[in-house]
Design a protein around this motif. Sequence first.
Motif, PDB file in Angstrom:
ATOM      1  N   UNK A   1       0.832  -1.204   0.000  1.00 23.17           N
ATOM      2  CA  UNK A   1       0.000   0.000   0.000  1.00 23.17           C
ATOM      3  C   UNK A   1       0.868   1.256   0.000  1.00 23.17           C
ATOM      4  N   UNK A   2       1.983   1.231   0.737  1.00 17.65           N
ATOM      5  CA  UNK A   2       2.911   2.368   0.734  1.00 17.65           C
ATOM      6  C   UNK A   2       3.538   2.548  -0.654  1.00 17.65           C
ATOM      7  N   UNK A   3       3.824   1.436  -1.328  1.00 19.49           N
ATOM      8  CA  UNK A   3       4.347   1.493  -2.698  1.00 19.49           C
ATOM      9  C   UNK A   3       3.323   2.159  -3.622  1.00 19.49           C
ATOM     10  N   UNK A   4       2.060   1.762  -3.493  1.00 17.96           N
ATOM     11  CA  UNK A   4       0.999   2.396  -4.295  1.00 17.96           C
ATOM     12  C   UNK A   4       0.909   3.885  -3.978  1.00 17.96           C
ATOM     13  N   UNK A   5       1.014   4.232  -2.691  1.00 16.44           N
ATOM     14  CA  UNK A   5       0.939   5.633  -2.272  1.00 16.44           C
ATOM     15  C   UNK A   5       2.106   6.433  -2.850  1.00 16.44           C
ATOM     16  N   UNK A   6       3.287   5.856  -2.788  1.00 22.26           N
ATOM     17  CA  UNK A   6       4.494   6.538  -3.280  1.00 22.26           C
ATOM     18  C   UNK A   6       4.427   6.804  -4.781  1.00 22.26           C
ATOM     19  N   UNK A   7       3.838   5.872  -5.514  1.00 22.11           N
ATOM     20  CA  UNK A   7       3.798   5.975  -6.980  1.00 22.11           C
ATOM     21  C   UNK A   7       2.414   6.359  -7.503  1.00 22.11           C
ATOM     22  N   UNK A   8       1.622   7.033  -6.675  1.00 20.62           N
ATOM     23  CA  UNK A   8       0.231   7.315  -7.036  1.00 20.62           C
ATOM     24  C   UNK A   8       0.077   8.255  -8.226  1.00 20.62           C
TER      25      UNK A   8
END
Length: 198
Positions: free
Chosen positions: A159-166
């Motif tokens: 989820x943090x990866x998705x947030x970082x690359x949103x």
Amino acid sequence: MMLIETTLPAAALPLERFKAHLRLGTGFSDDGAEDALLEAFLRASMAAIEERTAKVLLARSFTWGVNGWRDGAREPLPVAPVSRIAELRVFDRNGTVCVCDPATYRLERDGTYPRLAAVRTCLPTIPQGGGAEVDFDAGFGAEWDSVPADLGQAVFLLAAHYHEHRHEASTGEGHMPFGVAALTERWRRLRVTAGGVA
């Protein structure tokens, strides 16, 4: 084969824990402005981890439909851990449904390969051109604290990866970040071809 989720998780997603994981600041006038987006990232990452591992993280109910049994005596269920089989139905090509007697089948509990098993010799016969549906409950538990720590951490990392690359149209080659893959590897099902375990 078709797996349909028939209920949503009863527990709320661990939004505040995820915010702490991201080290988001607090006390600002727009606190909570991104909550819906963060929850969407959590849901997406949870779905991806469940798909990768065939494990249901938070307890909910499913209906699984098949057109035929692989083995007439024991049929592997598509996800784990399964806590209860609620009902087994068979239907013919005309859609006539027969609810099977619970005394004719049982759940073989297993953390990786739970099975629907015949009590005697074989599962109820599926008519030609018909199918079967199994209603069952699966999941580690109703609350986030029941999710194994490594799988919970994998959800947060993804989820943090998705947030970082949103803001990016694509995050690369479409594979799991290394930390997520490492945390989920031991939970993955062994896949064997030629009709073996799947």
